[in-house]
Design a protein around this motif. Sequence first.
Motif, PDB file in Angstrom:
ATOM      1  N   VAL A  87       1.655 -53.892  50.506  1.00  0.00           N
ATOM      2  CA  VAL A  87       0.538 -53.273  51.219  1.00  0.00           C
ATOM      3  C   VAL A  87      -0.410 -52.594  50.230  1.00  0.00           C
ATOM      4  N   LEU A  88       0.147 -52.105  49.130  1.00  0.00           N
ATOM      5  CA  LEU A  88      -0.654 -51.393  48.129  1.00  0.00           C
ATOM      6  C   LEU A  88      -1.133 -52.304  47.003  1.00  0.00           C
ATOM      7  N   GLY A  89      -0.887 -53.605  47.143  1.00  0.00           N
ATOM      8  CA  GLY A  89      -1.323 -54.544  46.113  1.00  0.00           C
ATOM      9  C   GLY A  89      -0.418 -54.555  44.897  1.00  0.00           C
ATOM     10  N   LEU A  90       0.837 -54.194  45.093  1.00  0.00           N
ATOM     11  CA  LEU A  90       1.802 -54.152  43.994  1.00  0.00           C
ATOM     12  C   LEU A  90       2.915 -55.156  44.229  1.00  0.00           C
ATOM     13  N   ARG A  91       3.657 -55.441  43.178  1.00  0.00           N
ATOM     14  CA  ARG A  91       4.836 -56.297  43.246  1.00  0.00           C
ATOM     15  C   ARG A  91       5.958 -55.583  42.495  1.00  0.00           C
ATOM     16  N   ILE A  92       7.143 -55.601  43.052  1.00  0.00           N
ATOM     17  CA  ILE A  92       8.309 -55.037  42.374  1.00  0.00           C
ATOM     18  C   ILE A  92       8.827 -56.105  41.418  1.00  0.00           C
ATOM     19  N   THR A  93       9.034 -55.738  40.164  1.00  0.00           N
ATOM     20  CA  THR A  93       9.523 -56.692  39.177  1.00  0.00           C
ATOM     21  C   THR A  93      10.735 -56.116  38.452  1.00  0.00           C
ATOM     22  N   VAL A  94      11.434 -56.982  37.761  1.00  0.00           N
ATOM     23  CA  VAL A  94      12.567 -56.584  36.936  1.00  0.00           C
ATOM     24  C   VAL A  94      12.142 -56.777  35.491  1.00  0.00           C
ATOM     25  N   GLU A  95      12.478 -55.805  34.676  1.00  0.00           N
ATOM     26  CA  GLU A  95      12.131 -55.907  33.266  1.00  0.00           C
ATOM     27  C   GLU A  95      13.356 -55.611  32.416  1.00  0.00           C
ATOM     28  N   PRO A  96      13.406 -56.188  31.234  1.00  0.00           N
ATOM     29  CA  PRO A  96      14.564 -55.930  30.370  1.00  0.00           C
ATOM     30  C   PRO A  96      14.574 -54.468  29.902  1.00  0.00           C
ATOM     31  N   ILE A  97      15.759 -53.954  29.721  1.00  0.00           N
ATOM     32  CA  ILE A  97      15.898 -52.631  29.115  1.00  0.00           C
ATOM     33  C   ILE A  97      15.518 -52.803  27.645  1.00  0.00           C
ATOM     34  N   PRO A  98      14.681 -51.930  27.102  1.00  0.00           N
ATOM     35  CA  PRO A  98      14.305 -52.067  25.685  1.00  0.00           C
ATOM     36  C   PRO A  98      15.541 -52.121  24.788  1.00  0.00           C
ATOM     37  N   LYS A  99      15.442 -52.916  23.737  1.00  0.00           N
ATOM     38  CA  LYS A  99      16.566 -53.080  22.807  1.00  0.00           C
ATOM     39  C   LYS A  99      17.077 -51.733  22.307  1.00  0.00           C
ATOM     40  N   SER A 100      16.145 -50.799  22.104  1.00  0.00           N
ATOM     41  CA  SER A 100      16.541 -49.487  21.587  1.00  0.00           C
ATOM     42  C   SER A 100      17.454 -48.732  22.557  1.00  0.00           C
ATOM     43  N   GLU A 101      17.428 -49.088  23.853  1.00  0.00           N
ATOM     44  CA  GLU A 101      18.255 -48.421  24.853  1.00  0.00           C
ATOM     45  C   GLU A 101      19.503 -49.221  25.232  1.00  0.00           C
ATOM     46  N   ARG A 102      19.526 -50.485  24.922  1.00  0.00           N
ATOM     47  CA  ARG A 102      20.649 -51.328  25.370  1.00  0.00           C
ATOM     48  C   ARG A 102      21.994 -50.826  24.868  1.00  0.00           C
ATOM     49  N   GLY A 103      22.033 -50.368  23.649  1.00  0.00           N
ATOM     50  CA  GLY A 103      23.286 -49.849  23.112  1.00  0.00           C
ATOM     51  C   GLY A 103      23.775 -48.636  23.887  1.00  0.00           C
ATOM     52  N   GLN A 104      22.837 -47.876  24.440  1.00  0.00           N
ATOM     53  CA  GLN A 104      23.194 -46.680  25.200  1.00  0.00           C
ATOM     54  C   GLN A 104      23.597 -46.997  26.636  1.00  0.00           C
ATOM     55  N   ILE A 105      23.147 -48.126  27.163  1.00  0.00           N
ATOM     56  CA  ILE A 105      23.367 -48.420  28.583  1.00  0.00           C
ATOM     57  C   ILE A 105      24.232 -49.656  28.779  1.00  0.00           C
ATOM     58  N   THR A 106      23.803 -50.779  28.257  1.00  0.00           N
ATOM     59  CA  THR A 106      24.474 -52.051  28.512  1.00  0.00           C
ATOM     60  C   THR A 106      25.852 -52.119  27.862  1.00  0.00           C
ATOM     61  N   GLU A 107      25.935 -51.761  26.604  1.00  0.00           N
ATOM     62  CA  GLU A 107      27.217 -51.859  25.900  1.00  0.00           C
ATOM     63  C   GLU A 107      28.319 -51.015  26.541  1.00  0.00           C
TER      64      GLU A 107
END
Length: 138
Positions: A89-109
């Motif tokens: 309704v607001l002209g937006l789309r929800i998207t998925v984006e990769p977690i930045p490499k600098s954060e992956r070690g803190q979250i994904t691992e």
Amino acid sequence: MVSNHGTFWDDLARDLEDPEFLREYVVESMRIATIDQVVNAIDEAREAAGLSKAELARAIRKEPATVRRLLSSDNSNPTLGTLAEVAAVLGLRITVEPIPKSERGQITEPLLEGRTADPKKLARHLDKLRTPKAKVPA
């Protein structure tokens, strides 16, 4: 006055050594941060479009209280479908984006391995993600 802030981080770091607690803490932190980011972006777009919450509710055929709760509640847990409808309704789309490499070690691992080398660093990183950023006045 003595601060127990250090004790909190020490206790949390100790709790994060439990793989099940670590997983739940990381997942919940990411859920909160993601929902906050999306809801804040939607609310900013609503304001920029000059729509009231009631007008937005009418556009998605929901009760105004539904939109007020979505945009105002600290405990909001909207469905992806609701967010996508409001965004459209607001002209937006929800998207998925990769977690930045600098954060992956803190979250994904830690999620994949069930452990982290530095529980305090993980806790502080997730706390930063979960802390809403202040809106900049227009």
